[in-house]
Write an enzyme that holds these catalytic residues in place. Structure first.
Site, mmCIF file in Angstrom:
data_model
loop_
_atom_site.group_PDB
_atom_site.id
_atom_site.type_symbol
_atom_site.label_atom_id
_atom_site.label_comp_id
_atom_site.label_asym_id
_atom_site.label_seq_id
_atom_site.Cartn_x
_atom_site.Cartn_y
_atom_site.Cartn_z
ATOM 1 N N GLU A 287 -23.071 -1.445 -15.061
ATOM 2 C CA GLU A 287 -21.557 -1.139 -13.710
ATOM 3 C C GLU A 287 -22.548 -0.163 -13.235
ATOM 4 O O GLU A 287 -22.630 -0.081 -11.655
ATOM 5 C CB GLU A 287 -20.904 -0.770 -14.639
ATOM 6 C CG GLU A 287 -20.062 -1.930 -14.894
ATOM 7 C CD GLU A 287 -19.807 -2.859 -14.404
ATOM 8 O OE1 GLU A 287 -20.025 -2.755 -13.202
ATOM 9 O OE2 GLU A 287 -19.078 -4.134 -15.617
ATOM 10 N N GLU A 316 -25.482 -8.907 -8.667
ATOM 11 C CA GLU A 316 -26.121 -8.776 -9.748
ATOM 12 C C GLU A 316 -27.385 -8.966 -10.951
ATOM 13 O O GLU A 316 -27.456 -8.650 -11.719
ATOM 14 C CB GLU A 316 -25.829 -10.327 -10.642
ATOM 15 C CG GLU A 316 -25.167 -10.684 -11.963
ATOM 16 C CD GLU A 316 -24.346 -9.751 -12.862
ATOM 17 O OE1 GLU A 316 -23.659 -9.194 -12.338
ATOM 18 O OE2 GLU A 316 -24.383 -9.967 -14.228
#
Lengths: 516, 516
Positions: A287, A316
């Site tokens: 994260e 990502e």
């Protein structure tokens, strides 16, 4: 002085008009006028994100209904601000003006305006309804392991997805229209070809990794991990890789995520297993990777494409780069293992080699979100194939469970015993998110390619060998973060690595990590 | 599935229109149409409250500027929704329709509409600017103990306050116009007379209480109080008095408060001193008292006056009733002392009598927010007198420090050595909140009168003797909470206690507590 309704009333009587975000300095360019509208829209959107974050973190149970009404109102307002005739006119004025330096912003704004306005209100409402119903039905079906009750909802969502694809248009096949919502400029045929070239290697690497890991006990990392100690290590590590806690924070949720509430306000979440420090720590590395991207975009352009991350496949790549290429590397743990051993004494039983083997242990799992680096992409390949066939009508909804299990067996050599741990495990389809899955694997490929390229610089690699990731981060900030959405994902990859997204670096990385 | 900007974009493309809060069922009464507008306004206002709550609790340092812009935009939107010509028309239609049962709502809506619209935009902006500047100047002046640098800002705010008072109008003197913003229907002359009748007794009771407390060590309650244990006791006690944690929560802030984010979402905050469990606990009892009022108003009318607390003087009566009349009483601690002693072993040294003496110990302090029950109102009397004179031009801003200290000496027999702990201690004047202070003492008077009346019921008092406060709460819900703002504060006091706000019960309560 307590704030409460009476004060809110008082506040309503005293709007902070001087702060209103429309500077009155004239003359303004058409682009500035457009920019003001986007600034207002962004303020509403970021307010909605804040309400959404609160819903995931702290909202009391009975506050949910009112929160849904607040978000519905704000969504409507945001939609209106971005689709109104006056917005269209402002966009056209700015396009006619063609202010130099704003070409990319105008290109992206036009793209999103067209996408949004091509979908008639009726279809928007139909989809919103179908996905609300779909999510509820999916949750129940998943709990009851009863795919049949979810099937009719997925049928509906598929019809809507096809309708949207036709309205948006596509080069090769309908799936491209959906995929490119998440991965701007992506094309199904190209992605499929790319994945095809990788499939055999990925299956082979996964099999080797799992086989090799069979000799390693699964519980080497497990042991007492008080939440406070996990929070300490998570924070120290997030800070050390450059996450700015004066512009962000970490809270606790069931499903970890990263969300941005404003130009200098990035919120990460994680969950804690008091017997497994690693699950939370690698979650935070993932994260925080997303967070570094958000913190690295130009904060003064947060309302413009140039201040916005470009795609999920690039997003990502940032999370996977920090989670896997940095976070599971030897230099990183040469620095951090002693600290981890201070906080979690049971780790003192492991030396660096054993620890690295433990954090890179691989095993097959039925559940994508539990999959490790060596096996993750197989889950994506399966989903990509099925949803593509669904959209093309080559696969019927009722046949999904059988198709899922057959394909799963080919890839993993095992078959889920229930649909709950099979085709019912993900929420994506239930909320109409077809086209989302491939971006996870694109992220893995991009991560490897970016990391390899960065390591080509001796400054970056020399520092990295000493677990100093500052040069790596500034390279990513310069090559990726600072660009916002001014380059399409593939243009961005070319400008940063000299090549479009390829599989070579990723396979090399997986082999060196899992064939060792 | 991570939420992040890319998804927000996706969400913007799919507004949850079906949830939009304007039901399309026709025909609707004019009141229903007005009600819809208020519902929308309330959704924006409660969204703003949520952003405000986040700012006090979790907002990262660098997120403040964007948050200010979000709140400014929402304030402007809320102001517009409540003052537009179309709102005026909707209000007039509803007034013409005069739907039976909505008289009180229409009366209050008209009252607030007139108050709001009588202030021209230019003055609104001027005040907003002056109070922003004022708060900043106050914070610095307070830190530097330099009243002179704050004085010119207060001058400006006074001029604006007088202008507003003239625009709003008043019976007796300008101060009434400001006071009645916080205490609907209150009148300066009456409040002054009421306070005058109490002053000598309050001074006398305080002196006795302080004198008596001189023999009691100040540190009886102090001792190791781990935050987790404090949170456990706070929560158990808040729950036991009826605070609904499925519709509320407790977080940590520097300055405790209670704020309502939605019909079923009431947020309390507190702070923790790891050596003094009592400061946080009595803070929670106070805020939970506010919270019970908010949770007790009709949640289906949260957008209407009938679902809104009526005034700060009534609001404060609820917090003080639970903090002082319940929370510092013998029956309450007969039940809770053993539990407190479990969690905080150092309290085992005290028996119930010693404990009650300790929590009711009194002493003079220069700082209002640190004042105890016996001395609190003296701080209010002083402020009320000064701000009234300021508004009437009987006191010049430059003379405040001298006037403050002189009056302080009369009341407390001591003089603050600095303006920082004297006339610069409160933020209220700096943000243009003149007229707010008296509501604290009105709250004390109302609390005593309501509690006395409730205890007149044998059901309530018998239960209370066993620390069962459920009957007390349902009486308050029926007599106060459920009424919202349908009765003016004094009508509400009459309907609940048979009398307007008086001092008798309060003096009796203070005497019995502090002359013992």
């Amino acid at each position: 002085m307590q704030t409460r309704k009476s004060n809110d009333t008082a506040r309503e009587q005293i709007p902070l008009v001087k702060l209103l975000i429309l500077p009155k300095t004239l003359p303004m360019s058409a682009f500035d006028r457009l920019s003001e509208r986007l600034r207002e829209k962004h303020l509403y959107a970021s307010a909605a994100s804040t309400l959404g974050w609160d819903q995931e973190t702290y909202l009391p149970e009975r506050g949910v209904a009112h929160r849904a009404d607040q978000l519905a109102l704000l969504s409507g307002k945001i939609h209106e601000l971005g689709t109104s005739d006056s917005f269209r006119a402002a966009l056209e004025d700015a396009e006619a003006e063609a202010l130099s330096g704003q070409e990319a912003n105008l290109r992206e704004l036009r793209h999103h305006f067209d996408l949004t306005t091509r979908i008639p209100q009726a279809l928007v409402e139909k989809e919103s309804q179908a996905s609300s119903m779909g999510k509820a039905a999916w949750a129940k079906a998943r709990a009851d392991n009863d795919f049949a009750t979810f099937a009719p909802h997925l049928e509906k969502l598929l019809v809507i997805a096809r309708e949207k694809a036709e309205l948006w248009g596509y080069e090769d096949e309908p799936y491209t229209a959906l995929l490119s919502c998440y991965e701007r400029g992506a094309n199904t045929t190209e992605v499929a070809n790319l994945f095809d070239t990788l499939q055999d290697d990925l299956v082979d690497i996964a099999a080797q990794a799992v086989e090799a890991s069979r000799q390693i006990p699964a519980d080497l990392l497990l042991g007492p991990a008080p939440i406070e100690s996990q929070q300490t290590l998570n924070r120290e590590i997030a800070e050390s890789i450059g996450f700015d806690f004066s512009a962000g924070r970490i809270d606790t949720t069931t499903h970890p995520f990263c969300t941005t509430l404003g130009p200098c306000d990035v919120r990460l979440t994680t969950r804690y297993d008091e017997n497994d420090f690693a699950s939370s720590l690698f979650g935070i590395l993932h994260e925080a990777g997303h967070g570094l991207y958000e913190q690295g975009t130009p904060s003064d352009q947060a309302h413009l494409p140039s201040g916005d991350p470009v795609s999920l496949g690039i997003h990502e790549s940032q999370s996977r780069l920090w989670e896997n290429h940095v976070g599971r590397s030897r230099p990183f743990w040469e620095k951090w293992l002693p600290r981890a051993q201070e906080l979690f004494p049971h780790l003192r039983a492991l030396d660096l080699n054993q620890f690295l083997i433990a954090i890179n242990r691989s095993d097959y799992t039925f559940v994508r979100v539990e999959a490790d680096e060596a096996t993750y992409d197989l889950h994506i390949l399966l989903r990509f194939e099925l949803e593509r066939k669904l959209l093309n009508g080559e696969l019927q909804v009722k046949d999904i469970p059988a198709a899922w299990n057959a394909r799963f067996e080919q890839l993993f050599n095992m078959v889920p015993s229930t649909d709950t741990e099979g085709c019912l495990q993900d929420i994506h389809w239930a909320m109409g998110g077809l086209g989302y899955f491939p971006t996870y694997s694109l992220g893995n490929l991009n991560a490897a390619q970016l990391f390899q390229t960065a390591m080509g610089s001796s400054t970056i690699s020399t520092a990295f060998a000493k677990a100093d990731t500052a040069p790596l981060l500034s390279w990513l900030q310069q090559e990726i973060h600072s660009k916002g959405a001014t380059l399409l994902p593939q243009e961005l990859m070319k400008s940063a690595t000299g090549r479009p997204t390829e599989g070579a670096d990723y396979l090399t990385h997986l082999r060196s990590r899992f064939s060792a």
